[in-house]
Design a protein around this motif. Sequence first.
Motif, PDB file in Angstrom:
ATOM      1  N   HIS A 242       0.827  -1.207   0.000  1.00 23.65           N
ATOM      2  CA  HIS A 242       0.000   0.000   0.000  1.00 23.65           C
ATOM      3  C   HIS A 242       0.868   1.268   0.000  1.00 23.65           C
ATOM      4  N   GLY A 243       0.949   1.924  -1.155  1.00 23.41           N
ATOM      5  CA  GLY A 243       1.603   3.223  -1.242  1.00 23.41           C
ATOM      6  C   GLY A 243       3.113   3.222  -1.166  1.00 23.41           C
ATOM      7  N   VAL A 244       3.751   2.065  -1.199  1.00 21.33           N
ATOM      8  CA  VAL A 244       5.216   1.994  -1.126  1.00 21.33           C
ATOM      9  C   VAL A 244       5.723   0.978  -2.148  1.00 21.33           C
ATOM     10  N   THR A 245       7.009   1.039  -2.435  1.00 20.06           N
ATOM     11  CA  THR A 245       7.599   0.091  -3.378  1.00 20.06           C
ATOM     12  C   THR A 245       8.255  -1.096  -2.681  1.00 20.06           C
ATOM     13  N   ARG A 246       8.332  -1.055  -1.349  1.00 19.82           N
ATOM     14  CA  ARG A 246       8.864  -2.203  -0.609  1.00 19.82           C
ATOM     15  C   ARG A 246       8.415  -2.118   0.830  1.00 19.82           C
ATOM     16  N   LEU A 247       8.277  -3.267   1.447  1.00 26.14           N
ATOM     17  CA  LEU A 247       7.922  -3.339   2.859  1.00 26.14           C
ATOM     18  C   LEU A 247       9.188  -3.437   3.706  1.00 26.14           C
ATOM     19  N   PRO A 248       9.177  -2.873   4.914  1.00 22.51           N
ATOM     20  CA  PRO A 248      10.329  -3.034   5.802  1.00 22.51           C
ATOM     21  C   PRO A 248      10.548  -4.505   6.158  1.00 22.51           C
ATOM     22  N   VAL A 249      11.794  -4.908   6.210  1.00 23.38           N
ATOM     23  CA  VAL A 249      12.173  -6.253   6.647  1.00 23.38           C
ATOM     24  C   VAL A 249      13.200  -6.094   7.759  1.00 23.38           C
ATOM     25  N   HIS A 250      12.802  -6.406   8.981  1.00 23.31           N
ATOM     26  CA  HIS A 250      13.714  -6.373  10.114  1.00 23.31           C
ATOM     27  C   HIS A 250      14.327  -7.761  10.279  1.00 23.31           C
ATOM     28  N   VAL A 251      15.486  -7.821  10.881  1.00 30.57           N
ATOM     29  CA  VAL A 251      16.192  -9.091  11.071  1.00 30.57           C
ATOM     30  C   VAL A 251      16.261  -9.406  12.552  1.00 30.57           C
ATOM     31  N   GLY A 252      15.819 -10.607  12.905  1.00 29.09           N
ATOM     32  CA  GLY A 252      15.890 -11.067  14.285  1.00 29.09           C
ATOM     33  C   GLY A 252      16.963 -12.123  14.458  1.00 29.09           C
ATOM     34  N   GLY A 253      17.344 -12.350  15.701  1.00 33.19           N
ATOM     35  CA  GLY A 253      18.348 -13.367  15.999  1.00 33.19           C
ATOM     36  C   GLY A 253      19.294 -12.908  17.079  1.00 33.19           C
ATOM     37  N   SER A 254      19.941 -13.864  17.722  1.00 34.35           N
ATOM     38  CA  SER A 254      20.823 -13.555  18.845  1.00 34.35           C
ATOM     39  C   SER A 254      22.287 -13.803  18.510  1.00 34.35           C
ATOM     40  N   SER A 255      22.625 -13.784  17.228  1.00 37.80           N
ATOM     41  CA  SER A 255      23.996 -14.069  16.817  1.00 37.80           C
ATOM     42  C   SER A 255      24.622 -12.857  16.136  1.00 37.80           C
ATOM     43  N   ARG A 256      25.935 -12.879  16.040  1.00 39.41           N
ATOM     44  CA  ARG A 256      26.633 -11.812  15.326  1.00 39.41           C
ATOM     45  C   ARG A 256      26.336 -11.870  13.833  1.00 39.41           C
ATOM     46  N   ALA A 257      26.080 -13.070  13.317  1.00 41.94           N
ATOM     47  CA  ALA A 257      25.689 -13.183  11.911  1.00 41.94           C
ATOM     48  C   ALA A 257      24.369 -12.463  11.665  1.00 41.94           C
ATOM     49  N   ALA A 258      23.433 -12.585  12.613  1.00 43.02           N
ATOM     50  CA  ALA A 258      22.156 -11.885  12.474  1.00 43.02           C
ATOM     51  C   ALA A 258      22.373 -10.374  12.505  1.00 43.02           C
ATOM     52  N   ALA A 259      23.259  -9.908  13.361  1.00 43.91           N
ATOM     53  CA  ALA A 259      23.549  -8.475  13.426  1.00 43.91           C
ATOM     54  C   ALA A 259      24.133  -7.982  12.108  1.00 43.91           C
ATOM     55  N   ARG A 260      25.055  -8.745  11.533  1.00 45.32           N
ATOM     56  CA  ARG A 260      25.624  -8.359  10.241  1.00 45.32           C
ATOM     57  C   ARG A 260      24.556  -8.351   9.149  1.00 45.32           C
ATOM     58  N   ARG A 261      23.667  -9.350   9.174  1.00 43.36           N
ATOM     59  CA  ARG A 261      22.586  -9.407   8.178  1.00 43.36           C
ATOM     60  C   ARG A 261      21.675  -8.194   8.322  1.00 43.36           C
ATOM     61  N   ALA A 262      21.376  -7.820   9.548  1.00 34.87           N
ATOM     62  CA  ALA A 262      20.531  -6.643   9.785  1.00 34.87           C
ATOM     63  C   ALA A 262      21.167  -5.395   9.193  1.00 34.87           C
ATOM     64  N   GLY A 263      22.466  -5.251   9.372  1.00 32.59           N
ATOM     65  CA  GLY A 263      23.140  -4.076   8.842  1.00 32.59           C
ATOM     66  C   GLY A 263      23.223  -4.070   7.328  1.00 32.59           C
ATOM     67  N   ARG A 264      23.494  -5.229   6.747  1.00 34.99           N
ATOM     68  CA  ARG A 264      23.695  -5.289   5.301  1.00 34.99           C
ATOM     69  C   ARG A 264      22.385  -5.260   4.519  1.00 34.99           C
ATOM     70  N   ARG A 265      21.327  -5.858   5.103  1.00 34.96           N
ATOM     71  CA  ARG A 265      20.095  -6.010   4.331  1.00 34.96           C
ATOM     72  C   ARG A 265      18.839  -5.535   5.048  1.00 34.96           C
ATOM     73  N   GLY A 266      18.884  -5.421   6.365  1.00 42.69           N
ATOM     74  CA  GLY A 266      17.655  -5.172   7.106  1.00 42.69           C
ATOM     75  C   GLY A 266      17.296  -3.701   7.243  1.00 42.69           C
ATOM     76  N   ASP A 267      16.038  -3.488   7.592  1.00 42.60           N
ATOM     77  CA  ASP A 267      15.569  -2.155   7.961  1.00 42.60           C
ATOM     78  C   ASP A 267      15.626  -1.955   9.468  1.00 42.60           C
ATOM     79  N   GLY A 268      15.946  -3.014  10.194  1.00 41.95           N
ATOM     80  CA  GLY A 268      16.057  -2.937  11.636  1.00 41.95           C
ATOM     81  C   GLY A 268      16.626  -4.228  12.185  1.00 41.95           C
ATOM     82  N   PHE A 269      16.962  -4.203  13.465  1.00 44.67           N
ATOM     83  CA  PHE A 269      17.541  -5.360  14.162  1.00 44.67           C
ATOM     84  C   PHE A 269      16.709  -5.622  15.407  1.00 44.67           C
ATOM     85  N   PHE A 270      16.322  -6.897  15.596  1.00 41.74           N
ATOM     86  CA  PHE A 270      15.507  -7.308  16.735  1.00 41.74           C
ATOM     87  C   PHE A 270      16.172  -8.531  17.355  1.00 41.74           C
TER      88      PHE A 270
END
Length: 286
Positions: A173-201
């Motif tokens: 609705h009204g946008v070209t993409r939806l936000p995708v946040h990345v969850g997880g308790s690992s450093r790999a998840a943190a890196r994924r959040a930074g490289r591809r995510g709109d947020g980190f959880f």
Amino acid sequence: MRFAINYSTPFHGADPDRMTAFARHAEDCGFEALYVPEHIVLYPGAQVGPVEFPPSLPYPDPLDCLAFVAAGTRRILLGVGVLLLPYHHPVILAKRLATIDALSKGRMRLLTVGLGTLPGEAEAVGVDFGSRGRRADEAIDVLRLLWGGGEDGVSHQGEFFAFDHLTSFPKPHGVTRLPVHVGGSSRAAARRAGRRGDGFFPGGALDAEERALQWELARLSAAEAGRDPEALEYTRWGSIGMTADDAEALAAQGVTRVVVNPMSPELQGQRDEMSAFAERFGLLPG
């Protein structure tokens, strides 16, 4: 800081009346969003660390739950914490998420994706457990490609997914993409959040030092990828009994959103907890 509420489907199941009453009260209290969790299947002996999942725990499909909640509410945003992305085909998932967002008039905006920690769950859907990180990375790219594509279609040739000239409508609705946040308790998840995510959880089982390290790693990874670290949202779990001082301490760590869980097993107790929280933090609409 924004505040969201988690609806624990494993403990409340797919009771439509309870889910609707919970969501409507959360909305009336002024919570920003309602989150639900996901497991696709369980099995005897399924375990994460010391915690074993009873096989009979009910995990209704989170996107179906959110579509149902959207029909019974007006404002509250819709979140998943977390959707097990490697176990979903992104072409189908792009359509489902865009449909919910279109029907809810732009409320499917707090999707959090994770990799999953149960090998039997991956095996059940035919996904190699060891490759699920690469699969998730590619799936995020495919989702965004399809959401942003026009009538001429888009193409992709990757390790796990391949297609030519696909179109996927309706669009969000009204946008070209939806936000995708990345969850997880690992450093790999943190890196994924930074490289591809709109947020980190991140998850809850981290000490303060590791938690701070992972948030800094997410921001550093964003900068290295040519993205703006300041644009990353930072979501954390919190107690529904938290105080203003607790919230200030989280804000000082960069947290932008807190998701809380009611503690009462009964609906009326949960409503009372939500009301007390909303009053304590001034969430109630004027």
